[in-house]
Write a protein that holds these residues in place. Structure first.
Motif, PDB file in Angstrom:
ATOM      1  N   VAL A 292      26.323  32.177  44.041  1.00 51.49           N
ATOM      2  CA  VAL A 292      24.968  31.897  43.570  1.00 51.49           C
ATOM      3  C   VAL A 292      24.098  33.140  43.694  1.00 51.49           C
ATOM      4  N   GLN A 293      24.297  33.895  44.768  1.00 50.17           N
ATOM      5  CA  GLN A 293      23.470  35.072  45.015  1.00 50.17           C
ATOM      6  C   GLN A 293      23.869  36.276  44.160  1.00 50.17           C
ATOM      7  N   ASP A 294      25.063  36.243  43.580  1.00 52.38           N
ATOM      8  CA  ASP A 294      25.548  37.372  42.778  1.00 52.38           C
ATOM      9  C   ASP A 294      26.140  36.822  41.485  1.00 52.38           C
ATOM     10  N   CYS A 295      25.266  36.495  40.537  1.00 54.89           N
ATOM     11  CA  CYS A 295      25.725  35.806  39.334  1.00 54.89           C
ATOM     12  C   CYS A 295      25.376  36.558  38.052  1.00 54.89           C
ATOM     13  N   SER A 296      25.180  37.854  38.136  1.00 57.96           N
ATOM     14  CA  SER A 296      24.952  38.627  36.921  1.00 57.96           C
ATOM     15  C   SER A 296      26.297  38.961  36.270  1.00 57.96           C
ATOM     16  N   MET A 297      26.259  39.267  34.980  1.00 61.07           N
ATOM     17  CA  MET A 297      27.477  39.562  34.233  1.00 61.07           C
ATOM     18  C   MET A 297      28.128  40.846  34.742  1.00 61.07           C
ATOM     19  N   LYS A 298      29.462  40.809  34.909  1.00 66.20           N
ATOM     20  CA  LYS A 298      30.214  41.956  35.417  1.00 66.20           C
ATOM     21  C   LYS A 298      31.058  42.579  34.313  1.00 66.20           C
ATOM     22  N   THR A 299      31.274  43.868  34.430  1.00 65.03           N
ATOM     23  CA  THR A 299      32.160  44.581  33.507  1.00 65.03           C
ATOM     24  C   THR A 299      33.146  45.414  34.317  1.00 65.03           C
ATOM     25  N   GLY A 300      34.246  45.820  33.639  1.00 62.52           N
ATOM     26  CA  GLY A 300      35.249  46.645  34.313  1.00 62.52           C
ATOM     27  C   GLY A 300      36.445  45.837  34.757  1.00 62.52           C
ATOM     28  N   SER A 301      37.239  46.415  35.663  1.00 64.97           N
ATOM     29  CA  SER A 301      38.484  45.809  36.123  1.00 64.97           C
ATOM     30  C   SER A 301      38.286  45.111  37.458  1.00 64.97           C
ATOM     31  N   PHE A 302      39.005  44.000  37.620  1.00 67.28           N
ATOM     32  CA  PHE A 302      38.971  43.237  38.863  1.00 67.28           C
ATOM     33  C   PHE A 302      40.398  42.822  39.193  1.00 67.28           C
ATOM     34  N   ASN A 303      40.849  43.215  40.361  1.00 66.64           N
ATOM     35  CA  ASN A 303      42.251  43.019  40.710  1.00 66.64           C
ATOM     36  C   ASN A 303      42.445  42.019  41.834  1.00 66.64           C
ATOM     37  N   LYS A 304      41.619  40.983  41.836  1.00 67.89           N
ATOM     38  CA  LYS A 304      41.770  39.956  42.873  1.00 67.89           C
ATOM     39  C   LYS A 304      41.276  38.626  42.325  1.00 67.89           C
ATOM     40  N   ASP A 305      41.428  37.621  43.131  1.00 65.51           N
ATOM     41  CA  ASP A 305      40.960  36.297  42.774  1.00 65.51           C
ATOM     42  C   ASP A 305      39.439  36.333  42.666  1.00 65.51           C
ATOM     43  N   ILE A 306      38.899  36.129  41.465  1.00 68.66           N
ATOM     44  CA  ILE A 306      37.460  36.291  41.293  1.00 68.66           C
ATOM     45  C   ILE A 306      36.721  34.982  41.116  1.00 68.66           C
ATOM     46  N   ASP A 307      37.412  33.875  41.035  1.00 70.67           N
ATOM     47  CA  ASP A 307      36.674  32.625  40.914  1.00 70.67           C
ATOM     48  C   ASP A 307      37.314  31.467  41.669  1.00 70.67           C
ATOM     49  N   GLY A 308      38.275  31.763  42.516  1.00 66.45           N
ATOM     50  CA  GLY A 308      38.860  30.709  43.325  1.00 66.45           C
ATOM     51  C   GLY A 308      39.977  29.944  42.659  1.00 66.45           C
ATOM     52  N   THR A 309      40.319  30.292  41.419  1.00 66.09           N
ATOM     53  CA  THR A 309      41.365  29.544  40.716  1.00 66.09           C
ATOM     54  C   THR A 309      42.492  30.419  40.194  1.00 66.09           C
ATOM     55  N   ASN A 310      42.260  31.721  40.103  1.00 67.53           N
ATOM     56  CA  ASN A 310      43.258  32.614  39.507  1.00 67.53           C
ATOM     57  C   ASN A 310      43.872  33.520  40.581  1.00 67.53           C
ATOM     58  N   ASP A 311      44.639  32.950  41.458  1.00 66.78           N
ATOM     59  CA  ASP A 311      45.197  33.695  42.575  1.00 66.78           C
ATOM     60  C   ASP A 311      46.036  34.877  42.093  1.00 66.78           C
ATOM     61  N   GLY A 312      45.661  36.064  42.574  1.00 67.21           N
ATOM     62  CA  GLY A 312      46.447  37.262  42.303  1.00 67.21           C
ATOM     63  C   GLY A 312      46.300  37.818  40.909  1.00 67.21           C
ATOM     64  N   ALA A 313      45.477  37.206  40.062  1.00 65.40           N
ATOM     65  CA  ALA A 313      45.346  37.685  38.681  1.00 65.40           C
ATOM     66  C   ALA A 313      44.480  38.933  38.636  1.00 65.40           C
ATOM     67  N   SER A 314      44.652  39.683  37.549  1.00 66.21           N
ATOM     68  CA  SER A 314      43.814  40.854  37.316  1.00 66.21           C
ATOM     69  C   SER A 314      43.080  40.665  35.998  1.00 66.21           C
ATOM     70  N   PHE A 315      41.905  41.279  35.912  1.00 66.52           N
ATOM     71  CA  PHE A 315      41.046  41.042  34.765  1.00 66.52           C
ATOM     72  C   PHE A 315      40.426  42.340  34.297  1.00 66.52           C
ATOM     73  N   LEU A 316      40.042  42.357  33.018  1.00 69.86           N
ATOM     74  CA  LEU A 316      39.368  43.512  32.437  1.00 69.86           C
ATOM     75  C   LEU A 316      38.300  43.015  31.462  1.00 69.86           C
ATOM     76  N   PHE A 317      37.046  43.394  31.748  1.00 70.29           N
ATOM     77  CA  PHE A 317      35.928  42.993  30.900  1.00 70.29           C
ATOM     78  C   PHE A 317      35.267  44.244  30.337  1.00 70.29           C
ATOM     79  N   GLU A 318      35.020  44.211  29.037  1.00 70.26           N
ATOM     80  CA  GLU A 318      34.494  45.382  28.337  1.00 70.26           C
ATOM     81  C   GLU A 318      33.035  45.634  28.698  1.00 70.26           C
ATOM     82  N   ASP A 319      32.484  46.742  28.147  1.00 71.46           N
ATOM     83  CA  ASP A 319      31.107  47.118  28.473  1.00 71.46           C
ATOM     84  C   ASP A 319      30.096  46.065  28.030  1.00 71.46           C
ATOM     85  N   ASP A 320      30.431  45.296  26.974  1.00 71.58           N
ATOM     86  CA  ASP A 320      29.524  44.235  26.538  1.00 71.58           C
ATOM     87  C   ASP A 320      29.792  42.922  27.267  1.00 71.58           C
TER      88      ASP A 320
END
Length: 409
Positions: A292-320
């Motif tokens: 709740v305290q950190d809910c702004s849109m994120k960009t870049g790579s994330f190499n860990k569980d980022i929402d409690g449901t995707n264990d071990g997954a990695s993600f990549l979000f573009e500049d937009d």
């Protein structure tokens, strides 16, 4: 005693067989007017009525004017024509006073509850006032017998809602909520009916804090509070953003609204609060932090569980903010999620946009491979781009999987 400025009062003369008889009348005596009863006696220290107008006579029988009068422990006011003022608001010596139909000065609430006279001196109060609530008023949701009211600074009239349960009124440069009794109401209040319903709510501060005073509508800022229970029961504290008119940012029913505020972008739902986690907007996937305290849109790579449901997954979000689809750094992504084979599979054929790629359990593309065997014993051959050129007939492609969506967290 001052000279009477305006006094237009006639008198009547009656002749009888036995002599002369006079009706009750005023007569000018020197510079003043004295009242005589119909028997000719002088009336003193009382209120008399002549031609449906009331006058107060002092202890010498003269009509009083431009003065307050104490009669039987009630206060009256005689104007410059000596007539006692009645039934209205009058400006007297720089103050406003309310006199009832009989001319008595009203202290406390007027009969119609439009005005409130100071309990000691009777002048009408204006501005914000904390007062006792009349016993016969309904006070749903109010525990105390006192409430805050606002009286117009020009007319001294109580502000209240005529028809709707609440009215939002601008006072100074702040907005306040008043109910049908004129009591200031705080917390969430439905000011108007809208779809979605949350769009018609405003929030009024319940206690004075560093930014707002008691009763003020929250405007032009974020505010952390539980949603209205009528809209979303049993919810936790959320972050809402209120515009300059005090309205929360709200998406349409069943949708999300992506909004840029300052240097950051946020996602609001139909309940008006900013959500976090991974969410789909118009077919694209976005990531809005982990709390709740950190809910702004994120960009870049994330190499860990980022929402409690995707264990071990990695993600990549573009500049937009959109989840990336395609190959980057020798890895395959779909809508932001890294595509990987399971450890048991070793290799997996992933189909995206009509093209099939071979990836290992780390998500790396298998390029220029000839007849490598997966965990099921199937053989695969790939090109220099990592696309599959041939495979065993028993080998099948796996459909690319997007990130798992978050609930309205």
């Amino acid at each position: 005693m001052k000279k009477l400025v305006v006094l237009a009062i006639g008198f009547s003369i009656f002749f009888t067989l036995s002599g002369v008889s006079y009706a009750a009348r005023f007569e000018k005596v020197g510079e003043y007017y004295r009242y005589f009863a119909d028997d000719g006696s002088v009336a003193r220290s009382e209120i008399v009525e002549v031609d449906r107008k009331k006058y107060y006579l002092n202890d010498e029988g003269y009509a009083v004017f431009n003065s307050w009068v104490n009669y039987n422990d009630d206060m009256y006011y005689a104007g410059n024509d000596a007539v006692l003022k009645t039934n209205g608001v009058y400006d007297i010596a720089g103050y406003k006073y309310y006199l009832d139909a009989d001319g008595r000065l009203v202290k406390g609430w007027s009969e119609d509850y439009l005005y409130y006279g100071d309990l000691e001196d009777g002048f009408l109060l204006n501005g914000f006032q904390e007062l006792e609530i009349p016993r016969d008023w309904p006070t749903e949701g109010i525990k105390e017998r006192t409430g805050w009211f606002y009286f117009d600074t020009n007319t001294c009239k109580r502000v209240f809602s005529d028809d709707d349960p609440y009215i939002c009124k601008m006072i100074g440069n702040k907005r306040y909520c008043f109910d049908q009794n004129g009591i200031i109401r705080t917390g969430w209040r439905l000011i108007k009916d809208t779809v979605p319903v949350m769009k018609g709510y405003m929030y009024f501060v319940e206690e004075t804090n560093d930014e707002f005073k008691f009763g003020e509508a929250v405007t032009d800022t974020w505010y952390a509070v539980e949603p209205p229970t009528e809209v979303l029961a049993n919810s936790e504290v959320r972050y809402f953003y209120f515009n300059g008119q005090g309205q929360p940012r709200v998406a349409q029913v069943g949708k999300y609204q992506k909004v840029r505020l300052g240097e950051k972008t946020y996602l609001f739902n139909e309940y008006g609060y900013a959500v976090y986690g991974i969410h789909e907007v118009n077919g694209d996937y976005y990531y809005f932090g982990t709390s709740v305290q950190d809910c702004s849109m994120k960009t870049g790579s994330f190499n860990k569980d980022i929402d409690g449901t995707n264990d071990g997954a990695s993600f990549l979000f573009e500049d937009d903010g959109k989840g990336f689809t395609g190959v980057k750094n020798n890895k395959l992504y779909y809508k932001g999620k890294l595509q990987m084979a399971t450890p048991e599979q070793k290799y997996a054929g992933i189909e995206i946009g009509g093209r099939a790629y071979l990836v290992n359990s780390s998500g790396a593309l298998m390029k220029n491979r000839k007849r490598i065997k997966d965990g099921d014993g199937c053989w695969w051959t790939t090109t220099s781009a990592g696309t599959i050129s041939s495979k065993d007939e028993s080998a099948d492609y796996t459909k690319a999987l997007p990130p798992e969506l978050s609930e309205d967290k």
